[in-house]
Design an enzyme around this catalytic site. Sequence first.
Site, mmCIF file in Angstrom:
data_model
loop_
_atom_site.group_PDB
_atom_site.id
_atom_site.type_symbol
_atom_site.label_atom_id
_atom_site.label_comp_id
_atom_site.label_asym_id
_atom_site.label_seq_id
_atom_site.Cartn_x
_atom_site.Cartn_y
_atom_site.Cartn_z
ATOM 1 N N ASP A 171 -9.760 8.069 11.297
ATOM 2 C CA ASP A 171 -10.052 7.883 9.878
ATOM 3 C C ASP A 171 -11.521 7.788 9.577
ATOM 4 O O ASP A 171 -12.308 7.385 10.408
ATOM 5 C CB ASP A 171 -9.537 6.498 9.426
ATOM 6 C CG ASP A 171 -8.082 6.497 9.156
ATOM 7 O OD1 ASP A 171 -7.550 7.569 8.922
ATOM 8 O OD2 ASP A 171 -7.509 5.399 9.179
ATOM 9 N N GLU B 6 -6.814 -14.241 -17.102
ATOM 10 C CA GLU B 6 -8.111 -14.602 -16.520
ATOM 11 C C GLU B 6 -7.957 -15.123 -15.090
ATOM 12 O O GLU B 6 -8.885 -15.682 -14.532
ATOM 13 C CB GLU B 6 -8.807 -15.654 -17.391
ATOM 14 C CG GLU B 6 -9.264 -15.122 -18.741
ATOM 15 C CD GLU B 6 -10.198 -13.926 -18.610
ATOM 16 O OE1 GLU B 6 -11.263 -14.069 -18.002
ATOM 17 O OE2 GLU B 6 -9.838 -12.846 -19.121
ATOM 18 N N PRO C 92 -10.821 -9.652 -9.010
ATOM 19 C CA PRO C 92 -12.131 -8.975 -9.007
ATOM 20 C C PRO C 92 -13.238 -9.911 -8.517
ATOM 21 O O PRO C 92 -14.317 -9.449 -8.153
ATOM 22 C CB PRO C 92 -12.332 -8.576 -10.477
ATOM 23 C CG PRO C 92 -11.373 -9.402 -11.256
ATOM 24 C CD PRO C 92 -10.238 -9.736 -10.350
ATOM 25 N N ARG D 119 0.068 1.671 7.018
ATOM 26 C CA ARG D 119 -0.153 2.894 7.791
ATOM 27 C C ARG D 119 -0.754 2.605 9.170
ATOM 28 O O ARG D 119 -0.760 3.487 10.036
ATOM 29 C CB ARG D 119 -0.998 3.905 7.014
ATOM 30 C CG ARG D 119 -2.405 3.465 6.723
ATOM 31 C CD ARG D 119 -3.125 4.449 5.825
ATOM 32 N NE ARG D 119 -3.474 5.702 6.492
ATOM 33 C CZ ARG D 119 -4.495 5.861 7.327
ATOM 34 N NH1 ARG D 119 -5.263 4.828 7.639
ATOM 35 N NH2 ARG D 119 -4.742 7.038 7.867
HETATM 36 N N1 ADE Z 1 -7.448 -7.833 -10.188
HETATM 37 C C1 ADE Z 1 -8.165 -7.330 -11.215
HETATM 38 N N2 ADE Z 1 -9.148 -6.554 -10.781
HETATM 39 C C2 ADE Z 1 -9.067 -6.539 -9.409
HETATM 40 C C3 ADE Z 1 -9.827 -5.932 -8.383
HETATM 41 N N3 ADE Z 1 -10.871 -5.149 -8.631
HETATM 42 N N4 ADE Z 1 -9.459 -6.167 -7.107
HETATM 43 C C4 ADE Z 1 -8.417 -6.971 -6.832
HETATM 44 N N5 ADE Z 1 -7.676 -7.574 -7.773
HETATM 45 C C5 ADE Z 1 -7.988 -7.367 -9.052
#
Ligand code: ADE
Length: 242
Positions: A172, A115, A88, A157
């Site tokens: 797309d 984490e 994230p 794809r």
């Molecule tokens: N791992 C945890 N959350 C994630 C996200 N939003 N994008 C990529 N990997 C992740």
Amino acid sequence: MRIDVVTIFPGYLAPLREALLGRAIGSGLLDVAVHDLRDWTHDVHQAVDDSPYGGGPGMVMRPQVWGDALDAVLAADERPARLVVPTPAGRPFTQADAHAYAAEERLVFACGRYEGIDQRVVDHYADALPVDEISIGDYVLVGGEVAVLVVVEAVARLLPGVLGNPRSAAEDSFSDGLLEGPSYTRPEVWRDRPVPDVLRSGNHGAIARWRRDRALERTVARRPDLLAALPPDALDKKDRAL
Ligand code: ADE
């Protein structure tokens, strides 16, 4: 294209063998190997994580086990690889990245849990090969596995021969920087809702203009950020009039 995925939950990646991706694997366009990170642990508990330096909640994945796993996986194939680490905290993965990845010979995905992975793993491999820390959106998943499914599907794809009709990928959402407008099929009227007349007119110019207008409307309403990011010459006079 060769894809390797290293994870502590290999079963999570089973959907890669389904549907479109399964067919791409079956026809040899895609070669996928999923590896269990715990195969590279040395202790009886097969521990892959430890508490973070500096304190705080959660656990961090150990660098030794990731180093041994990635050394072995990278060495098992000669093709030059790009290492992709979903997190994230990564930069946003976009359709442009999907196109760039589709041109690679080999992608190796490292799925973090808890984490995340000790940062030295990314820093170490970045000295030897391209490494991307990518996020699939502004929300937090439990681990990188689902993000890998998302990225691999977006990339696969685009590989020549994977989609039945290559125009599907060319037209797309995002291919022209706009969201795709609405689509309709038979019947002509459903629950008192008719298909827009223009789509049944046979007038290809009018249909193209109508589709462009709906794409613009939708992009203005839902993703004004995309519109703002378009190069100045991407909009014609009629677009601007809208
Ligand atoms: N791992 C945890 N959350 C994630 C996200 N939003 N994008 C990529 N990997 C992740």
